[in-house]
Design a protein around this motif. Structure first.
Motif, PDB file in Angstrom:
ATOM      1  N   ALA A 199       0.817  -1.215   0.000  1.00 32.98           N
ATOM      2  CA  ALA A 199       0.000   0.000   0.000  1.00 32.98           C
ATOM      3  C   ALA A 199       0.853   1.269   0.000  1.00 32.98           C
ATOM      4  O   ALA A 199       0.560   2.226  -0.730  1.00 32.98           O
ATOM      5  CB  ALA A 199      -0.928  -0.007   1.212  1.00 32.98           C
ATOM      6  N   ALA A 200       1.886   1.313   0.800  1.00 35.44           N
ATOM      7  CA  ALA A 200       2.715   2.524   0.871  1.00 35.44           C
ATOM      8  C   ALA A 200       3.395   2.806  -0.463  1.00 35.44           C
ATOM      9  O   ALA A 200       3.450   3.961  -0.928  1.00 35.44           O
ATOM     10  CB  ALA A 200       3.748   2.373   1.979  1.00 35.44           C
ATOM     11  N   GLU A 201       3.914   1.765  -1.102  1.00 36.82           N
ATOM     12  CA  GLU A 201       4.591   1.941  -2.390  1.00 36.82           C
ATOM     13  C   GLU A 201       3.607   2.380  -3.469  1.00 36.82           C
ATOM     14  O   GLU A 201       3.895   3.269  -4.276  1.00 36.82           O
ATOM     15  CB  GLU A 201       5.268   0.631  -2.786  1.00 36.82           C
ATOM     16  N   LEU A 202       2.417   1.784  -3.475  1.00 41.55           N
ATOM     17  CA  LEU A 202       1.416   2.155  -4.475  1.00 41.55           C
ATOM     18  C   LEU A 202       0.914   3.570  -4.246  1.00 41.55           C
ATOM     19  O   LEU A 202       0.661   4.309  -5.220  1.00 41.55           O
ATOM     20  CB  LEU A 202       0.247   1.179  -4.430  1.00 41.55           C
ATOM     21  N   ARG A 233      -6.511   2.773 -15.145  1.00 48.48           N
ATOM     22  CA  ARG A 233      -5.229   3.477 -15.044  1.00 48.48           C
ATOM     23  C   ARG A 233      -4.478   3.047 -13.790  1.00 48.48           C
ATOM     24  O   ARG A 233      -3.243   2.877 -13.818  1.00 48.48           O
ATOM     25  CB  ARG A 233      -5.462   4.982 -15.028  1.00 48.48           C
ATOM     26  N   ILE A 234      -5.196   2.850 -12.697  1.00 47.42           N
ATOM     27  CA  ILE A 234      -4.553   2.395 -11.451  1.00 47.42           C
ATOM     28  C   ILE A 234      -3.959   1.000 -11.652  1.00 47.42           C
ATOM     29  O   ILE A 234      -2.834   0.710 -11.217  1.00 47.42           O
ATOM     30  CB  ILE A 234      -5.578   2.393 -10.299  1.00 47.42           C
ATOM     31  N   GLY A 235      -4.706   0.123 -12.328  1.00 44.36           N
ATOM     32  CA  GLY A 235      -4.189  -1.213 -12.595  1.00 44.36           C
ATOM     33  C   GLY A 235      -2.948  -1.194 -13.473  1.00 44.36           C
ATOM     34  O   GLY A 235      -2.001  -1.972 -13.248  1.00 44.36           O
ATOM     35  N   PHE A 239       0.840  -2.472 -12.460  1.00 46.84           N
ATOM     36  CA  PHE A 239       1.533  -3.483 -13.266  1.00 46.84           C
ATOM     37  C   PHE A 239       2.917  -2.984 -13.676  1.00 46.84           C
ATOM     38  O   PHE A 239       3.906  -3.738 -13.626  1.00 46.84           O
ATOM     39  CB  PHE A 239       0.693  -3.803 -14.504  1.00 46.84           C
ATOM     40  N   GLU A 240       3.005  -1.698 -14.079  1.00 45.88           N
ATOM     41  CA  GLU A 240       4.286  -1.142 -14.513  1.00 45.88           C
ATOM     42  C   GLU A 240       5.293  -1.100 -13.381  1.00 45.88           C
ATOM     43  O   GLU A 240       6.512  -1.218 -13.602  1.00 45.88           O
ATOM     44  CB  GLU A 240       4.079   0.272 -15.068  1.00 45.88           C
ATOM     45  N   ASN A 241       4.827  -0.952 -12.151  1.00 47.01           N
ATOM     46  CA  ASN A 241       5.729  -0.846 -11.006  1.00 47.01           C
ATOM     47  C   ASN A 241       5.797  -2.160 -10.207  1.00 47.01           C
ATOM     48  O   ASN A 241       6.314  -2.155  -9.087  1.00 47.01           O
ATOM     49  CB  ASN A 241       5.273   0.290 -10.089  1.00 47.01           C
TER      50      ASN A 241
END
Length: 275
Positions: A199-202, A233-235, A239-241
């Motif tokens: 959660a923190a990273e996202l 967009r959130i998904g 995925f990219e990160n």
């Protein structure tokens, strides 16, 4: 020499010989007969007035007197009492009824003439959960039969579960007249609920992309409420990160939230407001 006696003047208003008329001063002595309206629309106000009677026998006799004028047979009284669940306590005095029972009795009165249009004001006020569920099913069944059912209520959660079309009026102005789902969709309080062990990273990634991120609750920090970005967009950013997602749900505003937002400029009385 005796003094002449004055004649007492009668200041009482003269009676109008024409029937159906009344003047100030004795209007209570005459009645203006009105035609009996057709039983096309039935309305039930909030809560029937407290009254010690009548008993069922008296009520049945009263219905017999009114029945021929309105075309209501006597058996219809027992039918509507059975419909609303008051067949057994029908012999009790109305003054001993609970608020929920009085609400049921008001519904029975509205159904007596089998009208195509029904109007109810705060119908679930004082009802227990079972009564609320019964009332909701009754309204939907009446609508499915082709009747028009109007409900007036300040309980937005109940309207959300019962009504199909919503009419909102504020300060004499029509604010909305549309399906309940469309009205709720007009709210800007759309958010996406995201569940992730990172959660923190996202939150850092989404904030950098222009979103507003808040924990759903202090007890569940792994669930984020995100506004400003759509779910797809959130998904894609997750995925990219290389961030794992357990949940990605678009959450629309409730009817109550949409109502409070869209009627904020039409509130007439605000609590705590100083003049």
């Amino acid at each position: 020499m005796p003094r002449p006696q004055r004649r007492r003047q009668d200041h009482r208003p003269a009676r109008d010989p024409r029937p159906g008329r009344a003047h100030r001063g004795h209007c209570h002595r005459q009645r203006c007969p009105l035609p009996q309206p057709p039983a096309r629309t039935a309305a039930r106000r909030r809560t029937p007035r407290r009254h010690p009677g009548p008993r069922r026998t008296q009520r049945r006799r009263s219905s017999v007197r009114r029945g021929p004028q309105q075309g209501i047979p006597l058996r219809r009284v027992d039918e509507v009492l059975q419909e609303v669940g008051l067949a057994d306590p029908a012999a009790r005095r109305i003054g001993g009824f609970s608020l929920g029972m009085k609400q049921r009795l008001g519904v029975a009165t509205a159904l007596l003439g089998d009208p195509p249009v029904l109007m109810f004001d705060e119908p679930v006020n004082g009802m227990d959960p079972e009564g609320v569920l019964w009332m909701r099913r009754l309204f939907r069944r009446l609508a499915a039969e082709g009747r028009t059912v109007f409900l007036s209520s300040h309980l937005m959660s109940e309207m959300e579960n019962t009504a199909d079309q919503l009419v909102v009026i504020g300060r004499g102005r029509l604010i909305a007249a549309e399906p309940v789902r469309d009205f709720a969709a007009r709210s800007t309080r759309l958010s996406v609920l995201v569940g992730t062990p990172q959660a923190a990273e996202l939150a850092v990634v989404l904030t950098a992309a222009g979103a507003s991120v808040q924990p759903e609750s202090p007890e569940r920090a792994e669930r984020l409420a995100v506004t400003g970005l759509p779910a797809d967009r959130i998904g894609a950013l997750a995925f990219e990160n290389r961030i794992m997602l357990h949940e990605l749900t678009t959450r629309t505003a409730s009817l109550e939230e949409a109502f409070m937002e869209l009627t904020a400029d039409s509130v007439e009385y605000l609590a705590g407001q100083h003049r």
